[in-house]
Design a protein around this motif. Structure first.
Motif, PDB file in Angstrom:
ATOM      1  N   TYR A 153     -43.637  10.821  28.889  1.00  0.00           N
ATOM      2  CA  TYR A 153     -43.864  12.157  28.526  1.00  0.00           C
ATOM      3  C   TYR A 153     -45.272  11.900  27.945  1.00  0.00           C
ATOM      4  O   TYR A 153     -45.575  13.133  27.543  1.00  0.00           O
ATOM      5  CB  TYR A 153     -42.825  11.779  27.954  1.00  0.00           C
ATOM      6  CG  TYR A 153     -41.801  12.136  28.280  1.00  0.00           C
ATOM      7  CD1 TYR A 153     -41.292  13.062  30.184  1.00  0.00           C
ATOM      8  CD2 TYR A 153     -39.959  11.836  27.992  1.00  0.00           C
ATOM      9  CE1 TYR A 153     -39.931  13.198  30.584  1.00  0.00           C
ATOM     10  CE2 TYR A 153     -38.813  12.470  28.561  1.00  0.00           C
ATOM     11  CZ  TYR A 153     -38.792  12.857  30.473  1.00  0.00           C
ATOM     12  OH  TYR A 153     -37.833  12.728  31.266  1.00  0.00           O
ATOM     13  N   ALA A 182     -34.647  12.529  24.777  1.00  0.00           N
ATOM     14  CA  ALA A 182     -35.346  13.345  25.728  1.00  0.00           C
ATOM     15  C   ALA A 182     -35.569  14.875  25.511  1.00  0.00           C
ATOM     16  O   ALA A 182     -36.033  15.673  24.799  1.00  0.00           O
ATOM     17  CB  ALA A 182     -35.360  13.109  27.321  1.00  0.00           C
ATOM     18  N   PHE A 239     -31.264   7.826  27.279  1.00  0.00           N
ATOM     19  CA  PHE A 239     -32.912   8.335  27.362  1.00  0.00           C
ATOM     20  C   PHE A 239     -32.674   9.390  27.805  1.00  0.00           C
ATOM     21  O   PHE A 239     -33.672  10.424  26.615  1.00  0.00           O
ATOM     22  CB  PHE A 239     -33.235   7.768  29.387  1.00  0.00           C
ATOM     23  CG  PHE A 239     -34.871   8.161  29.769  1.00  0.00           C
ATOM     24  CD1 PHE A 239     -35.752   7.383  29.141  1.00  0.00           C
ATOM     25  CD2 PHE A 239     -34.684   9.540  30.101  1.00  0.00           C
ATOM     26  CE1 PHE A 239     -37.242   8.233  29.343  1.00  0.00           C
ATOM     27  CE2 PHE A 239     -36.275   9.923  30.399  1.00  0.00           C
ATOM     28  CZ  PHE A 239     -37.163   8.664  30.119  1.00  0.00           C
ATOM     29  N   LEU A 287     -39.861   6.641  27.804  1.00  0.00           N
ATOM     30  CA  LEU A 287     -39.709   8.233  26.912  1.00  0.00           C
ATOM     31  C   LEU A 287     -41.445   8.324  27.250  1.00  0.00           C
ATOM     32  O   LEU A 287     -41.938   8.638  27.174  1.00  0.00           O
ATOM     33  CB  LEU A 287     -38.962   8.447  25.699  1.00  0.00           C
ATOM     34  CG  LEU A 287     -37.687   8.881  25.486  1.00  0.00           C
ATOM     35  CD1 LEU A 287     -37.102   8.823  24.471  1.00  0.00           C
ATOM     36  CD2 LEU A 287     -37.565  10.002  26.254  1.00  0.00           C
TER      37      LEU A 287
END
Ligand code: NAD
Length: 492
Positions: free
Chosen positions: A278, A309, A305, A274
């Motif tokens: 991100y 998220a 995931f 992640l």
């Protein structure tokens, strides 16, 4: 009426308007609000900046000892520490990144100046044993006037990565920040002046890359070009710089793999993956944008995931709890969305995001949801081209050999992460991946002191480390004859 803030060029230690009197505007990408006007440099301004840099090189800066340059670098770091909060806020306002991201990057910039303050002292030539009657030593001399051109994704940190080693080596600089994010580089240059960098050593030109950037790269008064940005721009820069055989270092794009083996610590790999994509809203050259997962855990990994998220907080970048800031521009949002559409057309599945977020807080500014695209094959556009947004593409692999083949099947070679608890495999895979940076069981990339840079079309040259100083210096070899009898090489 509120008077709008204006930022001018810095040439020879003076704040000056463009010779044409033109300005451009800079915005807060999270709100779309105009922040300031910035002087739009002309080619005549580039000439003046290069001339100032040349004179400074031949002036008192050229006589500064390494110890004195080191003191100046430490002083820059001290001022940056004292102005930390203000710099972080300014960086957030001009780039739309989250405050947490900006804090990490400004702190890293500070550490970078401290690193090169020490490196300036440690950088030295050597003496080689040569035949009797001779003495040899090498000297490291500054390469000269450096054009330093940086992108919008890390406006402050990239400027620091460029300035710190160049100053440590004794070079002079014409810095060109990205048009979208010029402000913090200008403030950094002022801080360099305040810390004791003489006039003309650091000059800043703000304006269009294709106009004044390209002109700067071609300028015969420039000895070296250090560029960070897109691979296509890097190719153009290399071609232009070749006309006068300038020294060139290029930090370019990436499509970095994140390989997760079935034996990895599952939760750590999820959290790392992640962060790997991100962080900085995916606008990172080293973003781990390809998630390559072993087939036996692929579905479970994808579900976990996506669940995580969904927990990422997107919104006001100045709020402490925000993970995901805005996208730099509407044009970039369209680029990202175009890639997502292309993935769908090529048969991949959007399993999360894939659109602009909804809600009043996203009506202004430029936003895109964290996005997960599954069932991507490596020949798809989204697996091969840099998206530069919060979009992860997922691919599965069978065994170690296939993981390495997929990881290397790209024109890029900047970074990679490998997740496994098998010690031998971790290092085997690290050895086989063609990239400048490989992280084992972590998603990070940039540590002051560790070389940062790419293989293949991710560029060449290394930043953040001792070897960067070699890229800002020429090595001169001096061979002295010290024998008692005069030399008579022809024996006449
Ligand atoms: P970009 O190449 O469009 O622009 C970068 C800089 O170059 C800007 O200052 C721009 O004005 C200038 N420029 C543009 N055209 C030019 C030309 N012809 N001659 C001289 N200068 C020119 O890149 P960007 O969109 O600002 O930044 C994103 C890119 O940067 C991504 O590809 C990303 O991967 C890359 N990047 C790489 C690293 C790294 O260390 N490898 C780090 C950060 C960003």
């Amino acid at each position: 009426m509120q008077i709008e803030k204006r930022y001018t060029l810095l040439i020879n230690g003076q704040h000056v308007e463009s010779s044409t009197g033109e300005w451009f505007e800079t915005y807060n990408p999270a709100t779309g609000e105009r922040m300031a006007q910035v002087a739009k440099a002309s080619r005549a301004d580039v000439d003046k900046a290069v001339d100032a840099a040349r004179r400074a090189l031949n002036g008192k800066w050229g006589r500064f000892s390494a110890a004195r340059r080191s003191q100046v670098l430490n002083q820059i770091a001290a001022i940056l520490r004292a102005r930390f909060n203000e710099l972080c806020e300014l960086e957030v306002l001009n780039s739309g990144k989250s405050l947490g991201n900006a804090q990490g990057q400004v702190m890293q910039a500070i550490e970078d100046f401290e690193l090169y303050a020490a490196a300036a002292l440690a950088h030295e030539g050597r003496s080689k044993p040569v035949p009797n009657g001779f003495l040899n030593y090498t000297v490291k001399e500054p390469v000269g006037v450096c054009a330093q051109i940086v992108p919008w994704n890390y406006p402050f940190m990239m400027a620091a990565w460029k300035l710190a080693p160049a100053l440590a080596a004794g070079c002079t600089i014409v810095l060109k920040p990205a048009t979208l994010t010029p402000i913090t580089a200008l403030v950094l240059a002022d801080i360099c002046q305040e810390a004791g960098v003489p006039d003309g050593v650091v000059n800043v030109i703000t304006g269009s890359g294709s106009d004044v950037g390209a002109y700067l790269v071609e300028h015969p008064g420039v000895d070296k070009v250090a560029f960070t940005g897109e691979t296509s721009t890097g190719k153009d820069i290399m071609a232009r710089a070749s006309q006068t055989l300038k020294r060139v270092t290029l930090e370019l794009g990436g499509k970095s793999p994140n390989i997760v083996f079935a034996d990895a610590d599952f939760d750590a790999a999820i959290d790392g993956a992640l962060f790997g994509i991100y962080y900085n809203t995916g606008q990172s050259c080293e973003a781990r944008s390809r998630l390559i997962v072993q087939e036996e855990i692929y579905d479970r990994f994808m579900d976990a995931f996506v669940e995580k998220a969904k927990k990422l907080v997107m919104g006001n970048p100045l709020d402490k709890g925000t993970h995901i800031g805005s996208i730099i521009s509407e044009q970039q949002v369209e680029v990202i969305d175009g890639y997502v559409r292309s993935a769908v057309e090529q048969g991949a599945r959007v399993v999360y995001g894939g659109k602009r977020p909804e809600g009043a807080e996203y009506e202004k500014g430029h936003w895109y949801m964290p996005t997960v695209i599954a069932d991507v094959s490596n020949d798809m556009k989204v697996a091969q081209e840099e998206i530069f947004g919060p979009v992860i593409v997922m691919t599965k692999f069978k065994d170690e050999q296939e993981a390495v083949a997929l990881a290397n099947d790209t024109i890029y070679g900047l970074a990679a992460s490998v997740w496994t608890q098998d010690f031998g495999r971790a290092h085997r895979v690290a050895g086989k991946i063609k990239s400048g940076i490989v992280m084992i069981n972590n998603p990070f990339s940039a540590f002051p002191g560790l070389p940062f840079g790419g293989y293949k079309q991710s560029g060449f040259g290394r930043e953040l480390a001792m070897e960067s100083l070699d890229l800002y210096t020429e090595t001169k070899s001096v061979l002295a004859y010290i024998g008692e009898k005069p030399l008579n090489p022809f024996g006449l």
